[in-house]
Design a protein around this motif. Structure first.
Motif, mmCIF file in Angstrom:
data_model
loop_
_atom_site.group_PDB
_atom_site.id
_atom_site.type_symbol
_atom_site.label_atom_id
_atom_site.label_comp_id
_atom_site.label_asym_id
_atom_site.label_seq_id
_atom_site.Cartn_x
_atom_site.Cartn_y
_atom_site.Cartn_z
ATOM 1 N N UNK A 8 -7.288 1.771 4.838
ATOM 2 C CA UNK A 8 -7.819 3.267 4.987
ATOM 3 C C UNK A 8 -7.329 4.031 4.219
ATOM 4 N N UNK A 9 -5.685 3.670 4.205
ATOM 5 C CA UNK A 9 -4.928 4.760 4.073
ATOM 6 C C UNK A 9 -3.834 4.760 2.343
ATOM 7 N N UNK A 10 -4.671 3.811 1.899
ATOM 8 C CA UNK A 10 -4.035 2.931 0.271
ATOM 9 C C UNK A 10 -3.639 4.049 -0.911
ATOM 10 N N UNK A 11 -4.386 5.321 -0.926
ATOM 11 C CA UNK A 11 -4.068 6.744 -1.672
ATOM 12 C C UNK A 11 -2.469 6.356 -1.128
ATOM 13 N N UNK A 12 -2.261 7.065 0.138
ATOM 14 C CA UNK A 12 -1.295 7.579 0.504
ATOM 15 C C UNK A 12 0.111 6.694 0.828
ATOM 16 N N UNK A 13 -0.443 4.780 1.203
ATOM 17 C CA UNK A 13 0.592 4.114 1.205
ATOM 18 C C UNK A 13 1.212 3.557 -0.068
ATOM 19 N N UNK A 14 0.234 3.609 -1.017
ATOM 20 C CA UNK A 14 0.685 3.575 -2.721
ATOM 21 C C UNK A 14 1.492 4.730 -3.282
ATOM 22 N N UNK A 15 0.940 6.086 -2.575
ATOM 23 C CA UNK A 15 1.950 6.779 -2.878
ATOM 24 C C UNK A 15 3.958 6.587 -2.455
ATOM 25 N N UNK A 16 3.766 6.364 -1.538
ATOM 26 C CA UNK A 16 4.911 5.799 -0.352
ATOM 27 C C UNK A 16 5.713 4.776 -1.361
ATOM 28 N N UNK A 121 9.478 5.033 7.556
ATOM 29 C CA UNK A 121 9.806 5.589 8.834
ATOM 30 C C UNK A 121 7.945 6.345 8.943
ATOM 31 N N UNK A 122 7.771 6.249 7.981
ATOM 32 C CA UNK A 122 6.510 7.436 8.313
ATOM 33 C C UNK A 122 5.016 6.608 8.716
ATOM 34 N N UNK A 123 5.523 5.312 8.611
ATOM 35 C CA UNK A 123 4.795 4.247 8.832
ATOM 36 C C UNK A 123 3.415 3.303 8.238
ATOM 37 N N UNK A 124 4.296 4.010 7.034
ATOM 38 C CA UNK A 124 3.005 2.728 5.971
ATOM 39 C C UNK A 124 3.789 1.563 5.133
ATOM 40 N N UNK A 154 16.039 -4.436 4.680
ATOM 41 C CA UNK A 154 15.220 -4.160 3.015
ATOM 42 C C UNK A 154 15.184 -2.454 3.734
ATOM 43 N N UNK A 155 14.128 -2.489 4.256
ATOM 44 C CA UNK A 155 13.695 -1.206 4.649
ATOM 45 C C UNK A 155 14.743 -0.003 4.737
ATOM 46 N N UNK A 156 15.440 -0.419 4.899
ATOM 47 C CA UNK A 156 16.964 0.751 4.935
ATOM 48 C C UNK A 156 17.444 0.599 3.691
#
Length: 399
Positions: A8-16, A121-124, A154-156
């Motif tokens: 549902x948050x794909x646009x922001x997830x993709x931006x991340x 860290x933003x939850x994406x 990996x995220x770090x």
């Protein structure tokens, strides 16, 4: 086969995902090390670090498969990022309606899958750290824990990349601003020197040709001469500070130590006001001669200027070990208050002390000295006793 749904948050997830600048980048050892470790721990022939892009699954690290991307609509990871649980496990994809006829199952025998979402860290959810096997199976508790721990690592690494990029950008901006500042300082200082020298010459001429001026008028001319001389010294100091980078780029050469000290003495003590003694067992030093001269001249000049004794005494020591030259300059001058020792190397930092000629320093000489010593791989320190004298010690790194 069932294609993964779009979050549902794909646009922001993709931006991340795009913000990390990792899409379409080359393989990197630090990521490949993680897939190698998790492959061994989970005893899995395939281990991946994935990023879910708009229409593809980009594989930042791909152990066990020859490609670095695949269509998003067939990806296991596309389903994994939609799970509420941090880990998705498919024990036998042939029995799962989502995957039983998936090309990855049919063509690459991807039977078992375990993937942990890479959550920033933003939850994406950016992608996954995952493993595949060619047979039905599961993971034990230890393997699951390691998979989750390494996913956080990996995220770090992703975050570290962003920080490094920001630091590089900041460094580049600072370097550009510093170069512009150097150019500005050089131009302004150069343009100011000519009118200041004219003022000094004209005031000297005015005083010589008008001896019948009143005492007050002559005093005003003296003030003008002193102010002009102070401004000229200030301008010269600024130029030396910014031109010090030029001398730091010069090559090293073998220098006779006694000749070096004599040259410095002639420049710093042209009127032979001080008794300058060298204590050293070295005959020669292999150094950047111009840079060391600048340092020694600054220290000798200060030792002479800030001295209230009838006989100015300056002792210089030089020794070496395998890695460094060690220099020491000790005087019998007025000394420096303990509270001021921490700030004397600050650019434009003044202590409000008048030298033996009635002038105040401009706060540039010692800043230049520290800058040169630091760039030569050394450190400079100072110790002092009020009324007795000051000792500057500094090191210069050998090659």
């Amino acid at each position: 086969m069932i294609a993964p749904s779009i979050p549902h948050n794909e646009r922001k997830r993709q931006k991340a995902v795009e913000s990390y600048g990792l899409l379409d980048t080359q393989e990197e050892e630090k990521y490949d090390n993680i897939t190698s470790i998790i492959s061994q721990i989970c005893d899995a022939p395939i281990a991946l670090i994935t990023l879910l892009d708009k229409e593809r699954n980009f594989l930042k690290s791909h152990l066990g498969v020859p490609f670095n991307e695949s269509p998003r609509d067939i990806s296991f990871c596309g389903h994994a990022i939609n799970e509420d649980d941090p880990m998705m496990i498919v024990e036998d994809a042939r029995k799962d309606d989502r995957f039983h006829d998936n090309p990855l199952v049919k063509d690459y025998n991807a039977i078992f899958y375990a993937g942990v979402s890479l959550v920033n860290k933003e939850g994406y959810k950016l992608g996954t750290l995952c493993v595949y096997d060619h047979k039905p199976r599961t993971l034990n508790t230890e393997q699951k824990n390691v998979l989750q721990s390494l996913a956080k690592q990996v995220v770090m690494l992703f975050e570290q990349r962003v920080q490094n990029d920001e630091l590089r950008l900041l460094r580049d901006n600072l370097e550009r601003k510093n170069k512009n500042l150097e150019k500005f300082a050089a131009v302004v200082s150069h343009d100011l020197k000519s009118p200041v020298n004219n003022i000094i010459s004209l005031t000297n001429l005015l005083k010589e040709e008008n001896q019948d001026l009143s005492e007050d008028s002559l005093q005003y001319i003296d003030y003008l001469q002193q102010s002009s001389a102070s401004l000229r010294n200030y301008i010269d100091g600024v130029l030396r500070f910014y031109k010090s980078d030029e001398i730091l780029g010069l090559d090293k050469n073998t220098v006779v130590l006694k000749s070096l000290i004599e040259d410095c003495k002639h420049i710093a003590d042209a009127n032979n006001q001080a008794n300058i003694r060298l204590h050293a067992v070295l005959d020669t030093v292999f150094i950047n001669e111009a840079a060391i001269k600048q340092v020694l001249i600054n220290l000798l000049t200060n030792a002479i200027k800030y001295n209230d004794k009838d006989q100015i005494q300056i002792d210089m020591h030089c020794k070496e070990d395998e890695d460094f030259y060690y220099w020491e300059v000790t005087d019998n001058g007025i000394g420096i208050p303990e509270k001021d020792l921490v700030k004397i190397f600050g650019l434009f930092e003044r202590l409000g002390v008048v030298d033996r000629f009635g002038n105040q320093g401009n706060g540039i000489g010692l800043a230049t000295t520290q800058k040169i010593v630091t760039r030569l791989g050394g450190k400079i320190n100072v110790s002092s006793t009020l009324g007795q004298g000051t000792t500057f010690t500094f090191t210069v790194e050998k090659d």
